[in-house]
Structures are given as structure tokens and as C-alpha cells.
Design a protein around this motif. Structure first.
Motif, PDB file in Angstrom:
ATOM      1  N   PRO A 210       3.748  -3.011  -0.653  1.00 37.58           N
ATOM      2  CA  PRO A 210       3.826  -1.565  -0.376  1.00 37.58           C
ATOM      3  C   PRO A 210       3.500  -0.699  -1.579  1.00 37.58           C
ATOM      4  CG  PRO A 210       6.026  -2.504  -0.576  1.00 37.58           C
ATOM      5  CD  PRO A 210       5.057  -3.656  -0.567  1.00 37.58           C
ATOM      6  N   THR A 211       3.523  -1.276  -2.798  1.00 37.33           N
ATOM      7  CA  THR A 211       3.223  -0.482  -3.988  1.00 37.33           C
ATOM      8  C   THR A 211       1.731  -0.474  -4.320  1.00 37.33           C
ATOM      9  OG1 THR A 211       3.653  -2.384  -5.438  1.00 37.33           O
ATOM     10  CG2 THR A 211       5.491  -0.922  -4.959  1.00 37.33           C
ATOM     11  N   ALA A 212       0.928  -1.261  -3.592  1.00 35.40           N
ATOM     12  CA  ALA A 212      -0.519  -1.293  -3.830  1.00 35.40           C
ATOM     13  C   ALA A 212      -1.168  -0.127  -3.087  1.00 35.40           C
ATOM     14  CB  ALA A 212      -1.107  -2.620  -3.364  1.00 35.40           C
ATOM     15  N   ASP A 213      -1.933   0.676  -3.802  1.00 33.90           N
ATOM     16  CA  ASP A 213      -2.529   1.873  -3.212  1.00 33.90           C
ATOM     17  C   ASP A 213      -3.359   1.538  -1.969  1.00 33.90           C
ATOM     18  OD1 ASP A 213      -1.583   3.306  -5.450  1.00 33.90           O
ATOM     19  OD2 ASP A 213      -3.396   2.787  -6.580  1.00 33.90           O
ATOM     20  N   HIS A 214      -3.032   2.156  -0.844  1.00 34.13           N
ATOM     21  CA  HIS A 214      -3.837   2.123   0.373  1.00 34.13           C
ATOM     22  C   HIS A 214      -4.007   0.725   0.989  1.00 34.13           C
ATOM     23  CE1 HIS A 214      -5.728   5.677  -1.917  1.00 34.13           C
ATOM     24  NE2 HIS A 214      -4.858   6.152  -1.062  1.00 34.13           N
ATOM     25  N   GLU A 215      -3.323  -0.290   0.468  1.00 34.61           N
ATOM     26  CA  GLU A 215      -3.525  -1.637   0.999  1.00 34.61           C
ATOM     27  C   GLU A 215      -3.109  -1.723   2.468  1.00 34.61           C
ATOM     28  OE1 GLU A 215      -1.761  -6.029   0.068  1.00 34.61           O
ATOM     29  OE2 GLU A 215      -2.574  -4.947  -1.647  1.00 34.61           O
ATOM     30  N   TYR A 216      -1.964  -1.129   2.766  1.00 32.19           N
ATOM     31  CA  TYR A 216      -1.480  -1.159   4.155  1.00 32.19           C
ATOM     32  C   TYR A 216      -2.440  -0.391   5.066  1.00 32.19           C
ATOM     33  CZ  TYR A 216       1.598  -0.426   8.178  1.00 32.19           C
ATOM     34  OH  TYR A 216       2.120  -0.396   9.441  1.00 32.19           O
ATOM     35  N   ALA A 217      -2.849   0.806   4.631  1.00 33.18           N
ATOM     36  CA  ALA A 217      -3.748   1.627   5.448  1.00 33.18           C
ATOM     37  C   ALA A 217      -5.099   0.933   5.635  1.00 33.18           C
ATOM     38  CB  ALA A 217      -3.934   2.996   4.806  1.00 33.18           C
ATOM     39  N   ALA A 218      -5.595   0.288   4.581  1.00 28.94           N
ATOM     40  CA  ALA A 218      -6.887  -0.398   4.679  1.00 28.94           C
ATOM     41  C   ALA A 218      -6.805  -1.568   5.662  1.00 28.94           C
ATOM     42  CB  ALA A 218      -7.317  -0.891   3.306  1.00 28.94           C
ATOM     43  N   LEU A 219      -5.689  -2.283   5.625  1.00 31.68           N
ATOM     44  CA  LEU A 219      -5.500  -3.399   6.547  1.00 31.68           C
ATOM     45  C   LEU A 219      -5.467  -2.891   7.990  1.00 31.68           C
ATOM     46  CD1 LEU A 219      -5.029  -6.473   5.913  1.00 31.68           C
ATOM     47  CD2 LEU A 219      -2.607  -6.056   6.380  1.00 31.68           C
ATOM     48  N   ARG A 220      -4.729  -1.826   8.210  1.00 29.71           N
ATOM     49  CA  ARG A 220      -4.612  -1.261   9.555  1.00 29.71           C
ATOM     50  C   ARG A 220      -5.968  -0.737  10.056  1.00 29.71           C
ATOM     51  NH1 ARG A 220      -1.117  -3.286  12.802  1.00 29.71           N
ATOM     52  NH2 ARG A 220       1.060  -3.079  12.186  1.00 29.71           N
ATOM     53  N   ARG A 221      -6.754  -0.169   9.155  1.00 32.07           N
ATOM     54  CA  ARG A 221      -8.074   0.340   9.546  1.00 32.07           C
ATOM     55  C   ARG A 221      -8.955  -0.798  10.053  1.00 32.07           C
ATOM     56  NH1 ARG A 221     -13.063   0.423   7.358  1.00 32.07           N
ATOM     57  NH2 ARG A 221     -12.334  -0.621   5.476  1.00 32.07           N
ATOM     58  N   VAL A 222      -8.947  -1.922   9.343  1.00 33.38           N
ATOM     59  CA  VAL A 222      -9.761  -3.068   9.742  1.00 33.38           C
ATOM     60  C   VAL A 222      -9.312  -3.599  11.106  1.00 33.38           C
ATOM     61  CG1 VAL A 222     -10.304  -5.484   9.198  1.00 33.38           C
ATOM     62  CG2 VAL A 222     -10.375  -3.748   7.400  1.00 33.38           C
TER      63      VAL A 222
END
Length: 337
Positions: A210-222
């Protein structure tokens, strides 16, 4: 709150208490980390909550978890602590720098290329006091460069979520698109395949930090683009994440330059839907000319040496009929902007 008198004036120490409870998930563990007794930390936490005017954590037999208000406070507390830590570190470095010696402050996200990069820098600049600051947040590193607390930083950017280049800094792309592989248990049904698909892993639990910038959002986008909706959990601790992957409880995106952990394998994902852009960011008032060219070349060579010995990465390159030298930006002087 009318008529409300705060119990205590909040300072950085109190913010550290909140972050320790959130990070450890337990008042007992937080007290041990901070060198306090559990009763004294509990008392302090209650005073902080009275000062703020609401509960920051829910507590039960399984531990302590932030409430919605707690998440809001923590999102503001962490940058404050980060800035204070950076200020202290910068002051200590300033005091420790030997007279007459140049100082170079390097920052980087977590990458196995960092150690090799630093070795090359030390070898080439033996009379320079070189320090390294590692942070999972590229945004935080860029801010430190802009604030003159770092001179140069190696960062990555999740595809689809471009980083904002702070004023007063320059940037060059080391690699326009580094594929991200997936780590999974060696006995996972998809582990026998040289390349996996998103559909192969649609029923798995995925992990992100959760502390990695945009990692969660990028995963969800894919996943959204693929018409999938797997469960995604957020795990901060790398050791725990590695154990969850090895046990088959979850899978997670992984840098192609990193070797798999015990009991796990790395596999490319068909179509390379997960990707990072690798960037070097610096402040021209601190570094330029031959000094910058040398740091750029050191980083490029460090990445080439590291990636070239990774079997999973070599196999990916063979399948794509590519070489790392063609994927990385060419060596040579950094172009003027």
C-alpha cells in the motif's frame, strides 16, 4: 468541538506512536518497537484520540486496525514523519561530511540494481562522501530531490500513472517499459507454463504494497481492462508477502531483475500488462556535465549486469527477440533539455 480543550499538544512523537500502532497492528508490538511499556502507550494513544476528537483504531483480540478517521490522520502523519526524518538525516550528513570532500546524496526505490550502482559510484568517486536513501515511494524521492535533501534519484513509474516532475529538477528515461513479472508458488498450476495469462490467475488473491505509489490503482486498471475482478490485498511487509506467495495463498507483481524467493517462481504475463518506466531524476544545480554523465553510465551498466544474469528475464528477451541494450536508453552524455 465547542468547549473542547485538547488533552495534549500533538508533536512528531505522537505521530510516530500512531504509525507504529498501524504498522505493527498491535499496541503491544508498537510499545516494544518504541521502547515503551504497553500501559503508557495505551494511555498516550487515548490522549491523542481525545485531542483529535475521535477513535483512530478499533481494538479486538486480533489486534488494532485504523478507523476511517485513523486512515485520514495517518495519511497526513506519514509525510510529516518522512520530512522530519529526512531533515535529521540531512543535518547528520552535513555534520559528518569531512572538510574538503565532495558530497553526493543518492536516492532510489527498492531495486537490486542499487547495490551494483553504488559500488560503481564508490569505485569511480573514491574521494566523494556518498550516501543512499531508499524509499518505496517515488513521489517522496522526487520531493526530496526538489527540496535539496537528495541530489539524484532512481525511480520507477507505474504505467498509466505518470509522475509529476517537480520544478527545478530534470529527468531522463533509463527504460521506457520494463515488464513486471508475477511471483507465484512453485506448485501453482500455472507455474509449469513459461508464460502465464491474467485469466490463469483470475481466481488468485493478488498482493500489493500500500505504500508503493499507484501500485494498487495500476493493478486495478489492468484487471478492469481485462474484464476481471480478482481479490487484491495490501501487505506492507516483504517477508510476510514472500511467505504468502510460497504457501500458495497469493500472487504478486515482481521486478524482472529480482530472483524468486524460496518456494516460488517468476513468470512473465502474456502481453506484459504490468510495466514500469525507469527514470533518473536530478537537480541541475547540484549535478551536471561529466558528473551526471558518469552517474548515468554507472546506473545503466549496473542494470545491464544485473538483468543479464536473471534466467526469467533472459528467457523473456529471447521470446521477444530483444536485448537489454536495445531496451535501455543509449549510453553517452545526458541530453540537454
Amino acid at each position: 468541538m465547542p468547549g473542547y480543550a485538547p488533552d495534549v499538544e500533538l508533536d512528531v512523537r505522537h505521530l510516530r506512536v500512531l504509525c507504529a500502532v498501524a504498522d505493527t497492528g498491535s499496541v503491544r508490538k508498537a510499545a516494544r518497537r518504541l521502547g515503551m511499556t504497553q500501559p503508557s502507550l495505551t494511555t498516550q494513544l487515548h490522549r491523542i484520540e481525545r485531542t483529535i476528537g475521535g477513535k483512530l483504531f478499533t481494538r479486538d483480540r486480533t489486534g488494532s486496525r485504523p478507523t476511517a478517521l485513523g486512515h485520514s490522520v495517518l495519511s497526513r502523519a506519514r509525510p510529516v514523519i518522512g520530512e522530519m526524518d529526512a531533515l535529521i538525516a540531512a543535518a547528520r550528513e552535513e555534520a559528518a561530511t569531512r572538510p574538503g570532500r565532495r558530497r553526493l546524496r543518492i536516492g532510489s526505490v527498492g531495486s537490486r540494481a542499487v547495490a551494483a550502482w553504488l559500488r560503481r559510484v564508490h569505485d569511480r568517486l573514491p574521494d566523494t562522501d556518498t550516501t543512499i536513501h531508499i524509499d518505496i515511494s517515488a513521489i517522496a524521492l522526487l520531493q526530496l530531490v526538489a527540496a535539496e535533501q537528495l541530489d539524484i534519484a532512481f525511480v520507477h513509474e507505474s504505467e498509466g500513472f505518470p509522475l509529476q516532475v517537480p520544478p527545478g529538477t530534470e529527468q531522463r528515461v533509463l527504460m521506457a517499459r520494463e515488464p513486471q513479472f508475477v511471483a507465484l508458488a512453485e506448485d501453482h498450476p500455472a507455474a509449469a507454463r513459461p508464460v502465464v495469462t491474467l485469466a490463469d490467475l483470475a481466481h488468485d488473491t493478488w498482493m500489493v504494497d500500500p505504500t508503493a505509489d499507484h501500485e494498487y490503482a495500476a493493478l486495478r486498471r489492468v484487471f478492469a481492462e481485462a474484464g476481471l475482478d480478482p481479490r487484491v490485498v495490501q501487505v506492507r511487509d516483504n517477508a510476510t508477502a514472500a511467505e504468502l506467495v510460497a504457501s500458495g495463498e497469493a500472487v504478486r507483481p515482481f521486478q524482472p531483475t529480482s530472483p524468486p524467493g524460496p518456494g516460488t517462481v517468476l513468470r512473465p504475463v502474456d502481453g506484459d500488462p504490468f510495466a514500469h518506466r525507469l527514470l533518473l531524476t536530478w537537480r541541475p544545480t547540484a549535478i551536471g556535465g561529466p558528473a551526471l554523465d558518469g552517474l548515468w553510465t554507472d546506473l545503466r551498466r549496473a542494470y545491464l549486469d544485473l538483468a543479464g544474469v536473471n534466467p526469467a528475464y533472459r528467457a523473456w528477451l529471447r521470446r521477444h527477440n530483444r536485448s537489454l541494450r536495445t531496451l535501455l536508453a543509449p549510453a553517452g552524455p545526458v541530453a540537454e533539455r
